[in-house]
Design a protein around this motif. Structure first.
Motif, PDB file in Angstrom:
ATOM      1  N   ALA A  61      13.921  31.112  58.617  1.00 35.01           N
ATOM      2  CA  ALA A  61      13.463  29.757  58.310  1.00 35.01           C
ATOM      3  C   ALA A  61      12.622  29.209  59.466  1.00 35.01           C
ATOM      4  CB  ALA A  61      14.654  28.844  58.031  1.00 35.01           C
ATOM      5  N   THR A  62      13.001  29.535  60.686  1.00 31.59           N
ATOM      6  CA  THR A  62      12.236  29.049  61.848  1.00 31.59           C
ATOM      7  C   THR A  62      10.820  29.618  61.837  1.00 31.59           C
ATOM      8  OG1 THR A  62      13.198  30.841  63.163  1.00 31.59           O
ATOM      9  CG2 THR A  62      14.228  28.667  63.352  1.00 31.59           C
ATOM     10  N   GLU A  63      10.688  30.870  61.442  1.00 34.41           N
ATOM     11  CA  GLU A  63       9.364  31.489  61.369  1.00 34.41           C
ATOM     12  C   GLU A  63       8.534  30.859  60.247  1.00 34.41           C
ATOM     13  OE1 GLU A  63       7.408  35.940  61.550  1.00 34.41           O
ATOM     14  OE2 GLU A  63       9.562  35.747  61.178  1.00 34.41           O
ATOM     15  N   LEU A  64       9.176  30.600  59.102  1.00 33.54           N
ATOM     16  CA  LEU A  64       8.481  29.946  57.992  1.00 33.54           C
ATOM     17  C   LEU A  64       8.019  28.543  58.413  1.00 33.54           C
ATOM     18  CD1 LEU A  64       7.486  29.839  55.087  1.00 33.54           C
ATOM     19  CD2 LEU A  64       9.787  29.142  54.395  1.00 33.54           C
ATOM     20  N   ARG A  65       8.882  27.820  59.104  1.00 31.41           N
ATOM     21  CA  ARG A  65       8.526  26.476  59.583  1.00 31.41           C
ATOM     22  C   ARG A  65       7.288  26.556  60.465  1.00 31.41           C
ATOM     23  NH1 ARG A  65      10.593  21.504  60.207  1.00 31.41           N
ATOM     24  NH2 ARG A  65      12.586  22.080  59.305  1.00 31.41           N
ATOM     25  N   THR A  66       7.267  27.517  61.372  1.00 38.95           N
ATOM     26  CA  THR A  66       6.125  27.676  62.269  1.00 38.95           C
ATOM     27  C   THR A  66       4.849  27.943  61.478  1.00 38.95           C
ATOM     28  OG1 THR A  66       7.554  28.498  64.034  1.00 38.95           O
ATOM     29  CG2 THR A  66       5.206  29.022  64.201  1.00 38.95           C
ATOM     30  N   LYS A  67       4.927  28.823  60.507  1.00 38.20           N
ATOM     31  CA  LYS A  67       3.753  29.148  59.671  1.00 38.20           C
ATOM     32  C   LYS A  67       3.260  27.905  58.927  1.00 38.20           C
ATOM     33  CE  LYS A  67       3.897  33.745  60.137  1.00 38.20           C
ATOM     34  NZ  LYS A  67       3.341  34.143  61.409  1.00 38.20           N
ATOM     35  N   LEU A  68       4.195  27.153  58.357  1.00 41.99           N
ATOM     36  CA  LEU A  68       3.831  25.989  57.546  1.00 41.99           C
ATOM     37  C   LEU A  68       3.238  24.850  58.374  1.00 41.99           C
ATOM     38  CD1 LEU A  68       6.898  25.875  55.118  1.00 41.99           C
ATOM     39  CD2 LEU A  68       4.565  26.601  54.565  1.00 41.99           C
ATOM     40  N   THR A  69       3.594  24.777  59.653  1.00 40.39           N
ATOM     41  CA  THR A  69       3.111  23.670  60.483  1.00 40.39           C
ATOM     42  C   THR A  69       1.922  24.051  61.366  1.00 40.39           C
ATOM     43  OG1 THR A  69       4.758  24.175  62.192  1.00 40.39           O
ATOM     44  CG2 THR A  69       5.345  22.486  60.555  1.00 40.39           C
ATOM     45  N   THR A  70       1.571  25.332  61.398  1.00 39.52           N
ATOM     46  CA  THR A  70       0.477  25.735  62.293  1.00 39.52           C
ATOM     47  C   THR A  70      -0.678  26.457  61.611  1.00 39.52           C
ATOM     48  OG1 THR A  70       1.554  27.843  62.852  1.00 39.52           O
ATOM     49  CG2 THR A  70       2.032  25.942  64.285  1.00 39.52           C
ATOM     50  N   MET A  71      -0.504  26.874  60.372  1.00 41.87           N
ATOM     51  CA  MET A  71      -1.548  27.663  59.713  1.00 41.87           C
ATOM     52  C   MET A  71      -2.023  26.999  58.426  1.00 41.87           C
ATOM     53  SD  MET A  71       0.100  31.421  60.216  1.00 41.87           S
ATOM     54  CE  MET A  71      -1.404  32.347  60.116  1.00 41.87           C
ATOM     55  N   GLY A  72      -3.260  27.298  58.066  1.00 42.48           N
ATOM     56  CA  GLY A  72      -3.811  26.818  56.805  1.00 42.48           C
ATOM     57  C   GLY A  72      -3.805  25.304  56.726  1.00 42.48           C
ATOM     58  N   GLU A  73      -3.388  24.795  55.574  1.00 43.93           N
ATOM     59  CA  GLU A  73      -3.271  23.345  55.392  1.00 43.93           C
ATOM     60  C   GLU A  73      -1.933  22.942  55.998  1.00 43.93           C
ATOM     61  OE1 GLU A  73      -3.258  20.260  51.704  1.00 43.93           O
ATOM     62  OE2 GLU A  73      -4.485  22.062  51.513  1.00 43.93           O
ATOM     63  N   LYS A  74      -1.959  22.542  57.259  1.00 50.74           N
ATOM     64  CA  LYS A  74      -0.754  22.309  58.051  1.00 50.74           C
ATOM     65  C   LYS A  74       0.103  21.186  57.486  1.00 50.74           C
ATOM     66  CE  LYS A  74      -3.262  23.703  62.187  1.00 50.74           C
ATOM     67  NZ  LYS A  74      -4.569  23.862  61.595  1.00 50.74           N
ATOM     68  N   LEU A  75       1.400  21.465  57.382  1.00 50.83           N
ATOM     69  CA  LEU A  75       2.362  20.451  56.965  1.00 50.83           C
ATOM     70  C   LEU A  75       2.957  19.804  58.214  1.00 50.83           C
ATOM     71  CD1 LEU A  75       4.333  22.365  54.172  1.00 50.83           C
ATOM     72  CD2 LEU A  75       2.380  20.846  53.899  1.00 50.83           C
ATOM     73  N   THR A  76       3.447  18.584  58.059  1.00 52.58           N
ATOM     74  CA  THR A  76       4.143  17.928  59.164  1.00 52.58           C
ATOM     75  C   THR A  76       5.581  18.437  59.196  1.00 52.58           C
ATOM     76  OG1 THR A  76       4.930  16.088  57.814  1.00 52.58           O
ATOM     77  CG2 THR A  76       2.737  15.844  58.861  1.00 52.58           C
ATOM     78  N   GLN A  77       6.271  18.189  60.312  1.00 55.32           N
ATOM     79  CA  GLN A  77       7.691  18.578  60.409  1.00 55.32           C
ATOM     80  C   GLN A  77       8.493  17.888  59.305  1.00 55.32           C
ATOM     81  OE1 GLN A  77       9.003  20.878  62.331  1.00 55.32           O
ATOM     82  NE2 GLN A  77       7.220  21.260  63.622  1.00 55.32           N
TER      83      GLN A  77
END
Length: 153
Positions: free
Chosen positions: A103-119
């Protein structure tokens, strides 16, 4: 082409198309094509637009009627598959090829790549998917959940 779209989709396409039909002649200028297609949820590149135009033998300074536009939208939607793209991206993260990622790796991907999501957006997504912050994620199930159509009510 109408058989490939629901009446609701056709109405949505027609409404957006009409906004760019400035002369109200049932056609839009080629220069507006990429904008209209993107407004309707597809992501064509300039190269893809050029290929659509070549297939229909339309000059870059020409125009597109609604019927041709529907054909182009159908082709564009067929070649774009966000579910497969997300799944492939997550699969590449799975070094052991077991179908899970941290989950930590997925969080990193979602917040740093592509259309970045917020925390906060990731927290909400994890809550909906019932993912524990330090848990593991079955990425096939996660992809299925995030690509489900929104409730239309």
């Amino acid at each position: 082409m109408a058989k490939f779209f629901t009446p609701v989709q056709i109405n949505e396409f027609k409404e957006c198309f009409s906004l760019y039909d400035k002369k109200q002649r049932g056609k839009i200028d080629v220069k507006d094509l990429i904008t209209v297609m993107r407004c309707l949820g597809t992501s064509p590149t300039h190269g893809e637009i050029e290929r659509h135009l070549q297939v229909h033998k339309i000059d870059k300074s020409g125009s597109v009627d609604f019927s041709t536009f529907l054909t182009m939208m159908h082709r564009q939607m067929q070649q774009e598959d966000p579910k497969a793209e997300i799944l492939e991206a997550l699969r590449m993260t799975d070094k052991q090829k077991k179908g899970f990622i941290q989950a930590t790796e997925l969080r990193t991907k979602l917040t740093t790549m592509g259309e970045k999501l917020t925390q906060k957006e990731v927290d909400e997504l994890f809550r909906e998917a019932k993912i524990k912050p330090n848990g593991v994620v079955n990425y096939k199930e996660f992809t299925q959940m995030v690509t489900l159509p929104l409730a239309d009510y």
